[in-house]
Design an enzyme around this catalytic site. Structure first.
Site, mmCIF file in Angstrom:
data_model
loop_
_atom_site.group_PDB
_atom_site.id
_atom_site.type_symbol
_atom_site.label_atom_id
_atom_site.label_comp_id
_atom_site.label_asym_id
_atom_site.label_seq_id
_atom_site.Cartn_x
_atom_site.Cartn_y
_atom_site.Cartn_z
ATOM 1 N N THR A 130 0.818 -1.211 0.000
ATOM 2 C CA THR A 130 0.000 0.000 0.000
ATOM 3 C C THR A 130 0.854 1.264 0.000
ATOM 4 O O THR A 130 1.999 1.248 0.491
ATOM 5 C CB THR A 130 -0.899 -0.013 1.257
ATOM 6 O OG1 THR A 130 -1.496 1.264 1.421
ATOM 7 C CG2 THR A 130 -0.107 -0.323 2.521
ATOM 8 N N ASP A 131 0.273 2.366 -0.487
ATOM 9 C CA ASP A 131 0.973 3.658 -0.415
ATOM 10 C C ASP A 131 1.035 4.184 1.015
ATOM 11 O O ASP A 131 1.787 5.111 1.310
ATOM 12 C CB ASP A 131 0.307 4.692 -1.339
ATOM 13 C CG ASP A 131 -1.154 4.978 -1.012
ATOM 14 O OD1 ASP A 131 -1.711 4.358 -0.085
ATOM 15 O OD2 ASP A 131 -1.761 5.843 -1.694
ATOM 16 N N GLU A 132 0.243 3.580 1.921
ATOM 17 C CA GLU A 132 0.189 4.104 3.291
ATOM 18 C C GLU A 132 1.515 3.934 4.029
ATOM 19 O O GLU A 132 1.756 4.596 5.038
ATOM 20 C CB GLU A 132 -0.960 3.450 4.069
ATOM 21 C CG GLU A 132 -2.277 3.646 3.350
ATOM 22 C CD GLU A 132 -3.513 3.353 4.180
ATOM 23 O OE1 GLU A 132 -3.441 3.401 5.416
ATOM 24 O OE2 GLU A 132 -4.564 3.085 3.566
ATOM 25 N N TYR A 156 -1.846 -0.555 10.890
ATOM 26 C CA TYR A 156 -1.960 -1.217 9.571
ATOM 27 C C TYR A 156 -0.752 -0.896 8.711
ATOM 28 O O TYR A 156 -0.063 -1.807 8.211
ATOM 29 C CB TYR A 156 -3.253 -0.766 8.867
ATOM 30 C CG TYR A 156 -3.279 -1.094 7.385
ATOM 31 C CD1 TYR A 156 -3.289 -2.411 6.939
ATOM 32 C CD2 TYR A 156 -3.271 -0.068 6.418
ATOM 33 C CE1 TYR A 156 -3.295 -2.713 5.573
ATOM 34 C CE2 TYR A 156 -3.275 -0.355 5.064
ATOM 35 C CZ TYR A 156 -3.289 -1.680 4.637
ATOM 36 O OH TYR A 156 -3.289 -1.975 3.293
ATOM 37 N N LYS A 160 2.285 -3.325 7.280
ATOM 38 C CA LYS A 160 2.561 -3.502 5.840
ATOM 39 C C LYS A 160 3.996 -3.064 5.528
ATOM 40 O O LYS A 160 4.685 -3.690 4.714
ATOM 41 C CB LYS A 160 1.563 -2.700 4.988
ATOM 42 C CG LYS A 160 0.138 -3.224 5.007
ATOM 43 C CD LYS A 160 -0.027 -4.611 4.391
ATOM 44 C CE LYS A 160 0.126 -4.626 2.901
ATOM 45 N NZ LYS A 160 -0.224 -5.970 2.338
ATOM 46 N N ASP A 285 -12.759 12.627 14.297
ATOM 47 C CA ASP A 285 -11.720 12.165 13.379
ATOM 48 C C ASP A 285 -11.120 10.839 13.847
ATOM 49 O O ASP A 285 -11.153 10.509 15.036
ATOM 50 C CB ASP A 285 -10.611 13.221 13.274
ATOM 51 C CG ASP A 285 -9.913 13.191 11.923
ATOM 52 O OD1 ASP A 285 -10.183 12.264 11.136
ATOM 53 O OD2 ASP A 285 -9.107 14.095 11.657
HETATM 54 P P1 NAD Z 1 -9.471 -7.583 2.122
HETATM 55 O O1 NAD Z 1 -9.432 -7.267 3.585
HETATM 56 O O2 NAD Z 1 -10.707 -7.305 1.360
HETATM 57 O O3 NAD Z 1 -9.136 -9.140 1.900
HETATM 58 C C1 NAD Z 1 -8.123 -9.796 2.588
HETATM 59 C C2 NAD Z 1 -8.224 -11.282 2.292
HETATM 60 O O4 NAD Z 1 -7.122 -11.933 2.950
HETATM 61 C C3 NAD Z 1 -9.501 -11.936 2.818
HETATM 62 O O5 NAD Z 1 -10.016 -12.828 1.859
HETATM 63 C C4 NAD Z 1 -9.043 -12.691 4.060
HETATM 64 O O6 NAD Z 1 -9.826 -13.848 4.339
HETATM 65 C C5 NAD Z 1 -7.620 -13.057 3.668
HETATM 66 N N1 NAD Z 1 -6.768 -13.265 4.838
HETATM 67 C C6 NAD Z 1 -6.624 -12.453 5.921
HETATM 68 N N2 NAD Z 1 -5.789 -13.002 6.808
HETATM 69 C C7 NAD Z 1 -5.376 -14.186 6.277
HETATM 70 C C8 NAD Z 1 -4.496 -15.212 6.719
HETATM 71 N N3 NAD Z 1 -3.872 -15.133 7.894
HETATM 72 N N4 NAD Z 1 -4.290 -16.282 5.913
HETATM 73 C C9 NAD Z 1 -4.918 -16.368 4.709
HETATM 74 N N5 NAD Z 1 -5.788 -15.450 4.254
HETATM 75 C C10 NAD Z 1 -6.012 -14.369 5.029
HETATM 76 O O7 NAD Z 1 -8.220 -6.824 1.507
HETATM 77 P P2 NAD Z 1 -8.098 -6.106 0.082
HETATM 78 O O8 NAD Z 1 -8.689 -4.754 0.158
HETATM 79 O O9 NAD Z 1 -8.531 -7.054 -0.978
HETATM 80 O O10 NAD Z 1 -6.500 -5.917 0.012
HETATM 81 C C11 NAD Z 1 -5.677 -6.917 -0.573
HETATM 82 C C12 NAD Z 1 -4.223 -6.477 -0.443
HETATM 83 O O11 NAD Z 1 -4.046 -5.221 -1.099
HETATM 84 C C13 NAD Z 1 -3.775 -6.250 1.000
HETATM 85 O O12 NAD Z 1 -2.468 -6.757 1.129
HETATM 86 C C14 NAD Z 1 -3.801 -4.753 1.185
HETATM 87 O O13 NAD Z 1 -2.842 -4.322 2.140
HETATM 88 C C15 NAD Z 1 -3.447 -4.287 -0.216
HETATM 89 N N6 NAD Z 1 -3.981 -2.958 -0.602
HETATM 90 C C16 NAD Z 1 -5.320 -2.706 -0.495
HETATM 91 C C17 NAD Z 1 -5.813 -1.461 -0.903
HETATM 92 C C18 NAD Z 1 -7.296 -1.133 -0.843
HETATM 93 O O14 NAD Z 1 -7.658 0.005 -1.118
HETATM 94 N N7 NAD Z 1 -8.169 -2.089 -0.537
HETATM 95 C C19 NAD Z 1 -4.930 -0.481 -1.385
HETATM 96 C C20 NAD Z 1 -3.568 -0.792 -1.474
HETATM 97 C C21 NAD Z 1 -3.102 -2.032 -1.080
HETATM 98 P P1 TYD Z 2 -10.776 3.752 4.148
HETATM 99 O O1 TYD Z 2 -11.702 3.288 3.080
HETATM 100 O O2 TYD Z 2 -10.910 3.166 5.509
HETATM 101 O O3 TYD Z 2 -9.287 3.609 3.572
HETATM 102 P P2 TYD Z 2 -7.868 4.147 4.185
HETATM 103 O O4 TYD Z 2 -8.032 4.596 5.564
HETATM 104 O O5 TYD Z 2 -7.025 2.910 4.076
HETATM 105 O O6 TYD Z 2 -7.421 5.241 3.255
HETATM 106 O O7 TYD Z 2 -10.958 5.316 4.275
HETATM 107 C C1 TYD Z 2 -10.713 6.206 3.202
HETATM 108 C C2 TYD Z 2 -10.782 7.614 3.738
HETATM 109 O O8 TYD Z 2 -12.129 7.874 4.170
HETATM 110 C C3 TYD Z 2 -9.912 7.831 4.970
HETATM 111 O O9 TYD Z 2 -9.337 9.143 4.918
HETATM 112 C C4 TYD Z 2 -10.872 7.742 6.133
HETATM 113 C C5 TYD Z 2 -12.176 8.245 5.547
HETATM 114 N N1 TYD Z 2 -13.408 7.670 6.112
HETATM 115 C C6 TYD Z 2 -14.443 8.511 6.534
HETATM 116 O O10 TYD Z 2 -14.333 9.748 6.465
HETATM 117 N N2 TYD Z 2 -15.563 7.946 7.030
HETATM 118 C C7 TYD Z 2 -15.717 6.588 7.151
HETATM 119 O O11 TYD Z 2 -16.780 6.116 7.657
HETATM 120 C C8 TYD Z 2 -14.658 5.736 6.696
HETATM 121 C C9 TYD Z 2 -14.778 4.230 6.799
HETATM 122 C C10 TYD Z 2 -13.528 6.322 6.177
#
Ligand code: NAD
Ligand code: TYD
Length: 348
Positions: A130-132, A156, A160, A285
Protein backbone atom coordinates in the site's frame (compact mmCIF):
# COMPACT_ATOMS: atom_id res chain seq x y z
CA UNK A 1 -0.03 -22.21 -12.39
CA UNK A 2 -0.02 -19.16 -10.15
CA UNK A 3 -0.88 -19.05 -6.44
CA UNK A 4 -2.87 -16.14 -5.01
CA UNK A 5 -3.21 -15.51 -1.27
CA UNK A 6 -6.31 -13.66 -0.03
CA UNK A 7 -8.31 -14.40 -3.18
CA UNK A 8 -11.64 -14.25 -1.33
CA UNK A 9 -11.07 -10.61 -0.34
CA UNK A 10 -11.93 -7.53 -2.36
CA UNK A 11 -8.89 -7.14 -4.64
CA UNK A 12 -8.00 -10.86 -4.74
CA UNK A 13 -11.52 -11.72 -5.92
CA UNK A 14 -11.37 -9.16 -8.71
CA UNK A 15 -7.89 -10.36 -9.64
CA UNK A 16 -8.84 -14.05 -9.87
CA UNK A 17 -11.97 -13.29 -11.89
CA UNK A 18 -9.98 -11.18 -14.34
CA UNK A 19 -7.11 -13.69 -14.49
CA UNK A 20 -9.40 -16.57 -15.42
CA UNK A 21 -11.20 -14.39 -17.99
CA UNK A 22 -8.03 -13.13 -19.66
CA UNK A 23 -5.29 -15.73 -19.12
CA UNK A 24 -4.99 -19.34 -20.00
CA UNK A 25 -3.37 -20.46 -16.76
CA UNK A 26 -4.75 -22.12 -13.61
CA UNK A 27 -4.82 -20.35 -10.26
CA UNK A 28 -4.89 -21.69 -6.73
CA UNK A 29 -6.47 -19.42 -4.12
CA UNK A 30 -5.13 -19.72 -0.55
CA UNK A 31 -7.39 -17.93 1.91
CA UNK A 32 -8.13 -18.41 5.62
CA UNK A 33 -11.62 -16.88 5.21
CA UNK A 34 -11.46 -14.25 7.93
CA UNK A 35 -14.45 -11.88 8.26
CA UNK A 36 -13.09 -10.12 5.11
CA UNK A 37 -12.92 -13.32 3.05
CA UNK A 38 -16.09 -14.25 1.21
CA UNK A 39 -15.99 -17.61 -0.61
CA UNK A 40 -19.31 -16.71 -2.30
CA UNK A 41 -17.45 -14.09 -4.36
CA UNK A 42 -16.09 -16.95 -6.45
CA UNK A 43 -18.96 -19.43 -6.17
CA UNK A 44 -19.80 -19.15 -9.88
CA UNK A 45 -16.28 -20.25 -10.88
CA UNK A 46 -15.83 -23.05 -8.35
CA UNK A 47 -16.36 -25.67 -11.09
CA UNK A 48 -13.88 -24.02 -13.46
CA UNK A 49 -11.14 -26.66 -13.94
CA UNK A 50 -8.52 -23.88 -13.81
CA UNK A 51 -9.59 -22.78 -10.31
CA UNK A 52 -8.47 -24.41 -7.04
CA UNK A 53 -9.24 -23.31 -3.49
CA UNK A 54 -7.36 -24.08 -0.26
CA UNK A 55 -8.70 -22.78 3.03
CA UNK A 56 -5.36 -22.21 4.74
CA UNK A 57 -3.97 -19.57 7.09
CA UNK A 58 -0.73 -18.09 5.72
CA UNK A 59 0.65 -18.17 9.29
CA UNK A 60 0.40 -21.99 9.33
CA UNK A 61 3.91 -23.00 8.23
CA UNK A 62 3.29 -26.70 7.60
CA UNK A 63 0.01 -26.11 5.74
CA UNK A 64 1.67 -23.53 3.47
CA UNK A 65 4.65 -25.82 2.82
CA UNK A 66 2.20 -28.59 1.94
CA UNK A 67 0.21 -26.38 -0.47
CA UNK A 68 3.42 -25.27 -2.23
CA UNK A 69 4.59 -28.85 -2.50
CA UNK A 70 1.31 -29.99 -4.05
CA UNK A 71 0.79 -27.11 -6.51
CA UNK A 72 4.35 -25.95 -7.28
CA UNK A 73 3.23 -22.53 -8.57
CA UNK A 74 5.47 -20.58 -10.95
CA UNK A 75 4.48 -17.39 -9.10
CA UNK A 76 3.03 -16.39 -5.73
CA UNK A 77 0.88 -13.25 -5.65
CA UNK A 78 0.49 -12.20 -2.03
CA UNK A 79 -2.71 -10.23 -1.39
CA UNK A 80 -3.74 -11.73 1.98
CA UNK A 81 -3.68 -9.19 4.79
CA UNK A 82 -5.65 -7.54 7.52
CA UNK A 83 -6.48 -4.37 5.62
CA UNK A 84 -8.79 -2.01 7.53
CA UNK A 85 -7.06 0.94 9.25
CA UNK A 86 -9.86 1.52 11.78
CA UNK A 87 -9.73 -2.13 12.92
CA UNK A 88 -5.92 -1.88 13.23
CA UNK A 89 -6.40 0.97 15.70
CA UNK A 90 -8.75 -1.00 17.98
CA UNK A 91 -7.23 -4.51 17.50
CA UNK A 92 -3.68 -4.37 16.13
CA UNK A 93 -2.57 -7.94 17.03
CA UNK A 94 -4.12 -9.66 14.03
CA UNK A 95 -2.35 -7.16 11.75
CA UNK A 96 1.06 -8.07 13.11
CA UNK A 97 0.27 -11.76 12.97
CA UNK A 98 -1.00 -11.94 9.38
CA UNK A 99 0.79 -9.03 7.73
CA UNK A 100 4.20 -9.58 9.32
CA UNK A 101 4.42 -13.21 10.45
CA UNK A 102 2.21 -14.47 7.61
CA UNK A 103 4.41 -12.72 5.04
CA UNK A 104 7.54 -14.06 6.72
CA UNK A 105 6.11 -17.57 6.61
CA UNK A 106 5.24 -17.30 2.91
CA UNK A 107 8.68 -15.96 2.04
CA UNK A 108 10.35 -18.70 4.05
CA UNK A 109 8.28 -21.44 2.36
CA UNK A 110 8.59 -19.87 -1.10
CA UNK A 111 12.37 -19.73 -0.75
CA UNK A 112 12.51 -23.39 0.32
CA UNK A 113 10.40 -24.40 -2.71
CA UNK A 114 12.45 -22.24 -5.10
CA UNK A 115 15.73 -23.70 -3.79
CA UNK A 116 14.40 -27.26 -3.99
CA UNK A 117 13.46 -26.66 -7.63
CA UNK A 118 17.00 -25.44 -8.46
CA UNK A 119 16.10 -21.72 -8.39
CA UNK A 120 14.17 -21.46 -11.69
CA UNK A 121 14.70 -18.05 -13.37
CA UNK A 122 11.06 -17.38 -14.06
CA UNK A 123 9.78 -17.73 -10.48
CA UNK A 124 8.24 -14.58 -8.95
CA UNK A 125 7.01 -13.61 -5.46
CA UNK A 126 4.79 -10.56 -5.97
CA UNK A 127 3.94 -8.70 -2.76
CA UNK A 128 0.86 -6.47 -2.89
CA UNK A 129 1.32 -3.48 -0.60
CA UNK A 130 0.00 0.00 0.00
CA UNK A 131 0.97 3.66 -0.42
CA UNK A 132 0.19 4.10 3.29
CA UNK A 133 3.72 2.86 4.16
CA UNK A 134 5.07 6.24 3.00
CA UNK A 135 3.10 8.19 5.62
CA UNK A 136 1.26 11.45 5.17
CA UNK A 137 1.91 14.30 2.68
CA UNK A 138 1.35 18.02 3.11
CA UNK A 139 -0.94 19.81 0.65
CA UNK A 140 1.86 20.87 -1.72
CA UNK A 141 4.35 18.03 -1.19
CA UNK A 142 5.34 16.05 -4.29
CA UNK A 143 3.57 12.69 -4.68
CA UNK A 144 5.19 9.45 -3.43
CA UNK A 145 7.89 7.99 -5.65
CA UNK A 146 9.41 4.54 -5.02
CA UNK A 147 12.32 6.35 -3.29
CA UNK A 148 10.12 8.09 -0.72
CA UNK A 149 11.18 7.24 2.83
CA UNK A 150 9.00 4.87 4.82
CA UNK A 151 7.06 6.66 7.55
CA UNK A 152 4.04 4.51 8.44
CA UNK A 153 1.62 6.06 10.93
CA UNK A 154 -1.06 3.46 11.72
CA UNK A 155 -0.73 -0.10 13.03
CA UNK A 156 -1.96 -1.22 9.57
CA UNK A 157 0.62 0.75 7.61
CA UNK A 158 3.39 -0.15 10.09
CA UNK A 159 2.63 -3.86 9.65
CA UNK A 160 2.56 -3.50 5.84
CA UNK A 161 5.85 -1.54 5.96
CA UNK A 162 7.40 -4.37 7.99
CA UNK A 163 6.21 -6.89 5.41
CA UNK A 164 7.69 -4.79 2.57
CA UNK A 165 11.04 -4.78 4.38
CA UNK A 166 10.95 -8.57 4.80
CA UNK A 167 10.25 -8.99 1.08
CA UNK A 168 13.16 -6.66 0.25
CA UNK A 169 15.46 -8.59 2.61
CA UNK A 170 14.57 -11.97 1.07
CA UNK A 171 15.69 -10.59 -2.29
CA UNK A 172 18.84 -8.91 -1.01
CA UNK A 173 19.96 -11.80 1.18
CA UNK A 174 18.68 -14.89 -0.60
CA UNK A 175 18.16 -13.61 -4.21
CA UNK A 176 14.49 -14.62 -4.13
CA UNK A 177 12.97 -12.95 -7.25
CA UNK A 178 10.49 -10.62 -5.55
CA UNK A 179 8.38 -7.74 -6.85
CA UNK A 180 6.63 -5.22 -4.61
CA UNK A 181 3.69 -3.01 -5.56
CA UNK A 182 2.51 -0.06 -3.43
CA UNK A 183 -0.97 0.95 -4.47
CA UNK A 184 -3.36 3.77 -3.60
CA UNK A 185 -6.99 3.39 -2.41
CA UNK A 186 -8.97 0.88 -4.48
CA UNK A 187 -12.72 0.85 -5.04
CA UNK A 188 -15.12 -1.26 -7.08
CA UNK A 189 -17.20 -4.48 -6.89
CA UNK A 190 -16.92 -6.90 -3.95
CA UNK A 191 -15.42 -4.38 -1.50
CA UNK A 192 -16.43 -5.13 2.08
CA UNK A 193 -18.83 -2.40 3.23
CA UNK A 194 -16.59 -1.15 6.05
CA UNK A 195 -14.45 0.86 3.61
CA UNK A 196 -15.42 4.41 2.64
CA UNK A 197 -17.14 4.01 -0.74
CA UNK A 198 -19.25 0.85 -0.18
CA UNK A 199 -20.03 2.00 3.38
CA UNK A 200 -21.42 5.29 2.06
CA UNK A 201 -23.41 3.54 -0.69
CA UNK A 202 -25.02 1.17 1.80
CA UNK A 203 -25.72 3.79 4.46
CA UNK A 204 -27.13 6.14 1.84
CA UNK A 205 -29.46 3.47 0.44
CA UNK A 206 -30.71 2.77 3.98
CA UNK A 207 -31.25 6.51 4.62
CA UNK A 208 -28.60 6.50 7.37
CA UNK A 209 -26.12 9.33 8.02
CA UNK A 210 -22.93 9.46 5.92
CA UNK A 211 -20.11 9.84 8.52
CA UNK A 212 -17.20 11.92 7.21
CA UNK A 213 -14.20 11.91 9.57
CA UNK A 214 -12.86 15.28 10.76
CA UNK A 215 -13.23 18.15 8.28
CA UNK A 216 -13.47 15.83 5.24
CA UNK A 217 -10.36 17.37 3.67
CA UNK A 218 -8.12 14.30 3.92
CA UNK A 219 -6.97 13.39 0.43
CA UNK A 220 -6.70 9.93 -1.11
CA UNK A 221 -5.78 8.87 -4.67
CA UNK A 222 -8.56 6.58 -5.95
CA UNK A 223 -7.96 3.66 -8.32
CA UNK A 224 -10.63 1.43 -9.84
CA UNK A 225 -9.85 -2.16 -8.79
CA UNK A 226 -9.77 -3.55 -12.34
CA UNK A 227 -7.01 -1.08 -13.22
CA UNK A 228 -5.07 -2.25 -10.15
CA UNK A 229 -5.42 -5.88 -11.23
CA UNK A 230 -4.11 -5.08 -14.70
CA UNK A 231 -1.17 -3.25 -13.14
CA UNK A 232 -0.34 -6.34 -11.07
CA UNK A 233 -0.48 -8.50 -14.19
CA UNK A 234 1.92 -6.09 -15.94
CA UNK A 235 4.34 -6.16 -12.97
CA UNK A 236 4.20 -9.97 -12.85
CA UNK A 237 4.85 -10.26 -16.57
CA UNK A 238 7.42 -7.51 -17.14
CA UNK A 239 8.63 -6.25 -13.75
CA UNK A 240 12.29 -6.47 -12.75
CA UNK A 241 12.94 -8.66 -9.69
CA UNK A 242 13.88 -6.60 -6.64
CA UNK A 243 12.03 -3.51 -7.87
CA UNK A 244 9.10 -1.66 -6.38
CA UNK A 245 6.25 -0.21 -8.44
CA UNK A 246 3.92 2.50 -7.16
CA UNK A 247 0.41 2.20 -8.60
CA UNK A 248 -2.07 5.08 -8.53
CA UNK A 249 -5.15 6.36 -10.27
CA UNK A 250 -4.20 10.02 -10.87
CA UNK A 251 -7.41 10.83 -8.98
CA UNK A 252 -6.53 12.80 -5.86
CA UNK A 253 -9.71 13.82 -4.08
CA UNK A 254 -10.79 14.95 -0.63
CA UNK A 255 -13.06 12.56 1.22
CA UNK A 256 -15.82 15.15 1.13
CA UNK A 257 -15.50 15.42 -2.64
CA UNK A 258 -15.71 11.61 -2.92
CA UNK A 259 -18.82 11.44 -0.76
CA UNK A 260 -20.51 14.36 -2.53
CA UNK A 261 -19.81 12.78 -5.93
CA UNK A 262 -21.21 9.53 -4.63
CA UNK A 263 -24.43 11.22 -3.46
CA UNK A 264 -24.85 12.63 -7.00
CA UNK A 265 -24.37 9.22 -8.63
CA UNK A 266 -26.77 7.61 -6.14
CA UNK A 267 -29.36 10.31 -6.83
CA UNK A 268 -29.08 9.64 -10.58
CA UNK A 269 -29.35 5.86 -10.25
CA UNK A 270 -31.68 5.49 -7.27
CA UNK A 271 -33.41 8.84 -6.64
CA UNK A 272 -34.24 9.68 -3.01
CA UNK A 273 -36.67 12.38 -1.94
CA UNK A 274 -34.56 15.26 -0.66
CA UNK A 275 -31.42 13.69 -2.18
CA UNK A 276 -28.56 11.93 -0.39
CA UNK A 277 -26.38 14.97 0.32
CA UNK A 278 -28.47 15.96 3.34
CA UNK A 279 -27.31 12.72 5.03
CA UNK A 280 -23.66 13.88 5.24
CA UNK A 281 -22.43 14.38 8.84
CA UNK A 282 -18.97 15.39 10.06
CA UNK A 283 -17.94 13.05 12.88
CA UNK A 284 -14.99 12.64 15.27
CA UNK A 285 -11.72 12.16 13.38
CA UNK A 286 -9.79 8.87 13.20
CA UNK A 287 -6.79 8.96 15.61
CA UNK A 288 -3.56 9.69 13.71
CA UNK A 289 -5.54 10.16 10.48
CA UNK A 290 -3.09 10.63 7.57
CA UNK A 291 -3.85 13.88 5.76
CA UNK A 292 -2.88 13.13 2.19
CA UNK A 293 -1.64 10.26 0.01
CA UNK A 294 -0.63 10.75 -3.62
CA UNK A 295 1.18 8.47 -6.06
CA UNK A 296 3.71 9.48 -8.65
CA UNK A 297 3.05 6.82 -11.33
CA UNK A 298 6.00 7.67 -13.62
CA UNK A 299 8.01 4.51 -12.93
CA UNK A 300 5.31 1.96 -13.80
CA UNK A 301 4.16 4.06 -16.76
CA UNK A 302 7.66 4.42 -18.24
CA UNK A 303 8.93 0.93 -17.45
CA UNK A 304 5.83 -1.19 -18.00
CA UNK A 305 3.60 1.05 -20.11
CA UNK A 306 0.76 0.78 -17.58
CA UNK A 307 -1.64 3.58 -16.78
CA UNK A 308 -5.21 3.61 -15.44
CA UNK A 309 -8.03 3.27 -17.96
CA UNK A 310 -11.09 4.03 -15.85
CA UNK A 311 -11.54 7.56 -14.49
CA UNK A 312 -13.17 8.30 -11.15
CA UNK A 313 -16.60 9.29 -12.54
CA UNK A 314 -16.86 6.13 -14.63
CA UNK A 315 -15.50 3.95 -11.82
CA UNK A 316 -17.96 5.39 -9.33
CA UNK A 317 -20.85 4.84 -11.73
CA UNK A 318 -19.80 1.20 -12.28
CA UNK A 319 -19.38 0.68 -8.53
CA UNK A 320 -22.78 2.07 -7.57
CA UNK A 321 -24.35 0.07 -10.39
CA UNK A 322 -22.71 -3.13 -9.06
CA UNK A 323 -23.93 -2.56 -5.49
CA UNK A 324 -27.45 -1.78 -6.74
CA UNK A 325 -27.47 -4.92 -8.92
CA UNK A 326 -26.08 -7.27 -6.25
CA UNK A 327 -28.42 -6.82 -3.32
CA UNK A 328 -28.25 -10.51 -2.33
CA UNK A 329 -24.45 -10.26 -1.97
CA UNK A 330 -24.84 -7.16 0.19
CA UNK A 331 -27.64 -8.66 2.32
CA UNK A 332 -25.66 -11.85 2.96
CA UNK A 333 -22.57 -9.84 3.92
CA UNK A 334 -24.59 -7.62 6.25
CA UNK A 335 -26.37 -10.56 7.91
CA UNK A 336 -23.16 -12.62 8.19
CA UNK A 337 -24.71 -15.46 6.13
CA UNK A 338 -21.74 -15.35 3.72
CA UNK A 339 -19.57 -16.89 6.44
CA UNK A 340 -21.58 -20.13 6.32
CA UNK A 341 -21.48 -20.55 2.55
CA UNK A 342 -18.69 -23.15 2.46
CA UNK A 343 -20.41 -25.25 5.17
CA UNK A 344 -23.70 -25.21 3.26
CA UNK A 345 -22.05 -25.81 -0.08
CA UNK A 346 -19.98 -28.81 0.94
CA UNK A 347 -22.24 -30.33 3.65
CA UNK A 348 -22.73 -33.96 2.71
P1 NAD B 1 -9.47 -7.58 2.12
O1 NAD B 1 -9.43 -7.27 3.59
O2 NAD B 1 -10.71 -7.30 1.36
O3 NAD B 1 -9.14 -9.14 1.90
C1 NAD B 1 -8.12 -9.80 2.59
C2 NAD B 1 -8.22 -11.28 2.29
O4 NAD B 1 -7.12 -11.93 2.95
C3 NAD B 1 -9.50 -11.94 2.82
O5 NAD B 1 -10.02 -12.83 1.86
C4 NAD B 1 -9.04 -12.69 4.06
O6 NAD B 1 -9.83 -13.85 4.34
C5 NAD B 1 -7.62 -13.06 3.67
N1 NAD B 1 -6.77 -13.26 4.84
C6 NAD B 1 -6.62 -12.45 5.92
N2 NAD B 1 -5.79 -13.00 6.81
C7 NAD B 1 -5.38 -14.19 6.28
C8 NAD B 1 -4.50 -15.21 6.72
N3 NAD B 1 -3.87 -15.13 7.89
N4 NAD B 1 -4.29 -16.28 5.91
C9 NAD B 1 -4.92 -16.37 4.71
N5 NAD B 1 -5.79 -15.45 4.25
C10 NAD B 1 -6.01 -14.37 5.03
O7 NAD B 1 -8.22 -6.82 1.51
P2 NAD B 1 -8.10 -6.11 0.08
O8 NAD B 1 -8.69 -4.75 0.16
O9 NAD B 1 -8.53 -7.05 -0.98
O10 NAD B 1 -6.50 -5.92 0.01
C11 NAD B 1 -5.68 -6.92 -0.57
C12 NAD B 1 -4.22 -6.48 -0.44
O11 NAD B 1 -4.05 -5.22 -1.10
C13 NAD B 1 -3.78 -6.25 1.00
O12 NAD B 1 -2.47 -6.76 1.13
C14 NAD B 1 -3.80 -4.75 1.19
O13 NAD B 1 -2.84 -4.32 2.14
C15 NAD B 1 -3.45 -4.29 -0.22
N6 NAD B 1 -3.98 -2.96 -0.60
C16 NAD B 1 -5.32 -2.71 -0.49
C17 NAD B 1 -5.81 -1.46 -0.90
C18 NAD B 1 -7.30 -1.13 -0.84
O14 NAD B 1 -7.66 0.01 -1.12
N7 NAD B 1 -8.17 -2.09 -0.54
C19 NAD B 1 -4.93 -0.48 -1.39
C20 NAD B 1 -3.57 -0.79 -1.47
C21 NAD B 1 -3.10 -2.03 -1.08
P1 TYD C 1 -10.78 3.75 4.15
O1 TYD C 1 -11.70 3.29 3.08
O2 TYD C 1 -10.91 3.17 5.51
O3 TYD C 1 -9.29 3.61 3.57
P2 TYD C 1 -7.87 4.15 4.18
O4 TYD C 1 -8.03 4.60 5.56
O5 TYD C 1 -7.03 2.91 4.08
O6 TYD C 1 -7.42 5.24 3.26
O7 TYD C 1 -10.96 5.32 4.27
C1 TYD C 1 -10.71 6.21 3.20
C2 TYD C 1 -10.78 7.61 3.74
O8 TYD C 1 -12.13 7.87 4.17
C3 TYD C 1 -9.91 7.83 4.97
O9 TYD C 1 -9.34 9.14 4.92
C4 TYD C 1 -10.87 7.74 6.13
C5 TYD C 1 -12.18 8.25 5.55
N1 TYD C 1 -13.41 7.67 6.11
C6 TYD C 1 -14.44 8.51 6.53
O10 TYD C 1 -14.33 9.75 6.46
N2 TYD C 1 -15.56 7.95 7.03
C7 TYD C 1 -15.72 6.59 7.15
O11 TYD C 1 -16.78 6.12 7.66
C8 TYD C 1 -14.66 5.74 6.70
C9 TYD C 1 -14.78 4.23 6.80
C10 TYD C 1 -13.53 6.32 6.18
Amino acid sequence: MILVTGGCGFIGTNFIRLWLAEKNEPVVNVDALTYAGNAENLSDIQDNPDYYFEQVDICDASAIADVLKRYRPRAILHFAAESHVDRSITSPEAFLQTNVMGTFNLLHSALAMWNTQGQPDGFRFLHVSTDEVYGSLGKRDPAFTEQHRYQPNSPYSASKAASDHLVRAWHHTYDLPVLTTNCSNNYGPYQFPEKLIPLMIERGLSGESLPVYGDGNNVRDWLYVEDHCHAIMAVLEKGTPGETYNIGGNEERTNLDVVENLTNVLQMMKPREGGYRELIRFVKDRPGHDRRYAINPTHIRDQLNWYPQIDFCEGLRRTVDWYLSNRTWVDRVKSGEYRHWLDHQYRS
